[in-house]
Design a protein around this motif. Structure first.
Motif, PDB file in Angstrom:
ATOM      1  N   SER A  95     -24.593 -14.346  -3.152  1.00 42.15           N
ATOM      2  CA  SER A  95     -25.768 -14.554  -2.308  1.00 42.15           C
ATOM      3  C   SER A  95     -27.008 -14.047  -3.035  1.00 42.15           C
ATOM      4  N   ILE A  96     -28.121 -14.705  -2.764  1.00 39.94           N
ATOM      5  CA  ILE A  96     -29.394 -14.285  -3.345  1.00 39.94           C
ATOM      6  C   ILE A  96     -30.496 -14.607  -2.347  1.00 39.94           C
ATOM      7  N   GLU A  97     -31.428 -13.687  -2.215  1.00 41.24           N
ATOM      8  CA  GLU A  97     -32.566 -13.880  -1.320  1.00 41.24           C
ATOM      9  C   GLU A  97     -33.827 -13.452  -2.047  1.00 41.24           C
ATOM     10  N   SER A  98     -34.842 -14.285  -1.989  1.00 41.91           N
ATOM     11  CA  SER A  98     -36.085 -14.004  -2.713  1.00 41.91           C
ATOM     12  C   SER A  98     -37.283 -14.143  -1.777  1.00 41.91           C
ATOM     13  N   ARG A  99     -38.222 -13.218  -1.908  1.00 41.32           N
ATOM     14  CA  ARG A  99     -39.451 -13.245  -1.117  1.00 41.32           C
ATOM     15  C   ARG A  99     -40.656 -13.099  -2.034  1.00 41.32           C
ATOM     16  N   ARG A 100     -41.712 -13.784  -1.674  1.00 40.90           N
ATOM     17  CA  ARG A 100     -42.995 -13.608  -2.364  1.00 40.90           C
ATOM     18  C   ARG A 100     -43.966 -13.078  -1.328  1.00 40.90           C
ATOM     19  N   GLY A 101     -44.302 -11.801  -1.463  1.00 39.87           N
ATOM     20  CA  GLY A 101     -45.060 -11.155  -0.404  1.00 39.87           C
ATOM     21  C   GLY A 101     -44.186 -11.080   0.843  1.00 39.87           C
ATOM     22  N   ALA A 102     -44.709 -11.550   1.968  1.00 42.22           N
ATOM     23  CA  ALA A 102     -43.943 -11.549   3.215  1.00 42.22           C
ATOM     24  C   ALA A 102     -43.177 -12.851   3.418  1.00 42.22           C
ATOM     25  N   THR A 105     -38.833 -17.206   0.283  1.00 42.33           N
ATOM     26  CA  THR A 105     -38.906 -18.421  -0.522  1.00 42.33           C
ATOM     27  C   THR A 105     -37.545 -19.033  -0.812  1.00 42.33           C
ATOM     28  N   LEU A 106     -36.484 -18.210  -0.757  1.00 45.82           N
ATOM     29  CA  LEU A 106     -35.148 -18.735  -1.028  1.00 45.82           C
ATOM     30  C   LEU A 106     -34.093 -17.847  -0.388  1.00 45.82           C
ATOM     31  N   ARG A 107     -33.119 -18.490   0.231  1.00 45.08           N
ATOM     32  CA  ARG A 107     -31.903 -17.808   0.676  1.00 45.08           C
ATOM     33  C   ARG A 107     -30.737 -18.721   0.330  1.00 45.08           C
ATOM     34  N   ARG A 116     -13.259 -24.965  -6.263  1.00 44.28           N
ATOM     35  CA  ARG A 116     -14.655 -25.408  -6.281  1.00 44.28           C
ATOM     36  C   ARG A 116     -15.542 -24.288  -5.755  1.00 44.28           C
ATOM     37  N   PHE A 117     -16.843 -24.416  -6.025  1.00 50.10           N
ATOM     38  CA  PHE A 117     -17.797 -23.423  -5.550  1.00 50.10           C
ATOM     39  C   PHE A 117     -18.842 -24.151  -4.718  1.00 50.10           C
ATOM     40  N   ALA A 118     -18.882 -23.819  -3.420  1.00 52.26           N
ATOM     41  CA  ALA A 118     -19.795 -24.480  -2.492  1.00 52.26           C
ATOM     42  C   ALA A 118     -20.977 -23.578  -2.200  1.00 52.26           C
ATOM     43  N   THR A 119     -22.181 -24.130  -2.194  1.00 55.38           N
ATOM     44  CA  THR A 119     -23.380 -23.351  -1.917  1.00 55.38           C
ATOM     45  C   THR A 119     -24.237 -24.035  -0.862  1.00 55.38           C
ATOM     46  N   LEU A 120     -24.987 -23.228  -0.162  1.00 57.63           N
ATOM     47  CA  LEU A 120     -25.998 -23.717   0.773  1.00 57.63           C
ATOM     48  C   LEU A 120     -27.282 -22.947   0.501  1.00 57.63           C
ATOM     49  N   ALA A 121     -28.361 -23.668   0.241  1.00 59.31           N
ATOM     50  CA  ALA A 121     -29.645 -23.039  -0.077  1.00 59.31           C
ATOM     51  C   ALA A 121     -30.684 -23.447   0.950  1.00 59.31           C
ATOM     52  N   VAL A 172     -29.228 -21.227  -8.359  1.00 60.95           N
ATOM     53  CA  VAL A 172     -30.613 -21.365  -7.924  1.00 60.95           C
ATOM     54  C   VAL A 172     -31.228 -22.659  -8.450  1.00 60.95           C
ATOM     55  N   ALA A 173     -30.850 -23.065  -9.669  1.00 64.87           N
ATOM     56  CA  ALA A 173     -31.371 -24.299 -10.269  1.00 64.87           C
ATOM     57  C   ALA A 173     -30.454 -25.500 -10.016  1.00 64.87           C
ATOM     58  N   ASN A 174     -29.399 -25.307  -9.223  1.00 65.59           N
ATOM     59  CA  ASN A 174     -28.426 -26.381  -8.943  1.00 65.59           C
ATOM     60  C   ASN A 174     -27.871 -26.975 -10.233  1.00 65.59           C
ATOM     61  N   ALA A 175     -27.432 -26.116 -11.151  1.00 61.52           N
ATOM     62  CA  ALA A 175     -27.028 -26.597 -12.473  1.00 61.52           C
ATOM     63  C   ALA A 175     -25.720 -25.970 -12.931  1.00 61.52           C
ATOM     64  N   GLN A 176     -25.021 -26.740 -13.776  1.00 60.53           N
ATOM     65  CA  GLN A 176     -23.866 -26.248 -14.500  1.00 60.53           C
ATOM     66  C   GLN A 176     -24.097 -26.487 -15.982  1.00 60.53           C
ATOM     67  N   GLY A 177     -23.384 -25.720 -16.819  1.00 60.49           N
ATOM     68  CA  GLY A 177     -23.512 -25.891 -18.261  1.00 60.49           C
ATOM     69  C   GLY A 177     -22.519 -24.991 -18.951  1.00 60.49           C
TER      70      GLY A 177
END
Length: 241
Positions: A95-102, A105-107, A116-121, A172-177
């Motif tokens: 899990s990751i949660e990001s805020r800019r000020g109050a 911006t992302l949960r 498999r690895f399932a995510t919800l953003a 966060v970038a919806n990417a694999q590599g």
């Protein structure tokens, strides 16, 4: 980028599974602290922020995992991360949660389900669910953050000058590599709070080709992270205890 939209039914299921990672499910578990500390983050020699972190081993009925947590403040951005991985560093829950000020911006929450690895953003632009094929040995490598590297270099049985290529996820970038991890030196010196420490130095090359230098000692105890292309340097505030 290797990802796919889920069908309507699987999207709903994936959302439920991923939301289960925020917060992590309550389980009967025992934990043992592996490391705890903080880093001062500088860019081009100027202090820009700080990251506090902890790492612990968690024993449950399903086996042993390693959990890392961090809270960082860089400029006006605040980020909280929690990553639980198996012995190979492959994510179990995230899990990751990001805020800019109050402003939130992302949960994002993610969970391993049957290979498999399932995510919800949820972000300022809306909601998105993803599902990734979780290849053997896959590790999480986000564009930002420090403590994640503890799981990438931890218990890597490498000889000096040798390396390993691992599948990588960047939720966060919806990417694999892939990420390349090379042990450049088995004995390098890092100064932490005025004390000279002997550490292993790794070169980590991400899917985008960005080089990240990581200094760690013991069982993945991080001392320093450098990203030369960004002029970024994160140094631990105190020696590991």
């Amino acid at each position: 980028m290797v990802w796919k939209f889920l069908s309507s039914q699987r999207l709903a299921l994936g959302a439920v599974v991923a939301l289960g990672a925020l917060p992590f499910p309550v389980v009967t578990a025992q934990s043992a602290r592996l490391d705890v500390g903080s880093f001062t983050i500088s860019v081009n020699g100027q202090r820009v922020g700080r990251e506090q972190f902890s790492m612990q081993q968690v024993l449950t009925n399903d086996g042993a995992t390693v959990e890392v947590r961090s809270e960082s403040a860089v400029g006006d951005t605040r980020t909280a991360l929690r990553l639980e991985a198996d012995s190979a560093g492959t994510p179990v829950r995230y899990s990751i949660e990001s805020r800019r000020g109050a402003e939130l911006t992302l949960r994002l929450g993610g969970q391993r389900v049957r290979g498999r690895f399932a995510t919800l953003a949820r972000s300022v632009t809306g909601e998105a669910a993803r599902e990734y094929l979780l290849r053997p040995g896959a590790v999480v490598v986000e564009d930002d953050g420090i403590v994640q590297y503890a799981l990438i270099v931890r218990r890597r049985a490498l000889a000096e000058g040798t390396g390993v290529t691992l599948p990588s996820l960047t939720p966060v970038a919806n990417a694999q590599g892939v990420v390349r991890v090379v042990l450049e030196a088995t004995s390098d010196t890092v100064v932490i709070a005025g004390a000279r420490r002997v550490a292993q130095r790794y070169r980590v090359v991400t899917a985008s080709g960005e080089v990240r230098l990581v200094w760690a000692e013991g069982d993945g105890q991080l001392l320093r992270l450098s990203i030369p292309a960004r002029g970024l340097d994160a140094v631990r505030d105190d020696v590991p205890r």
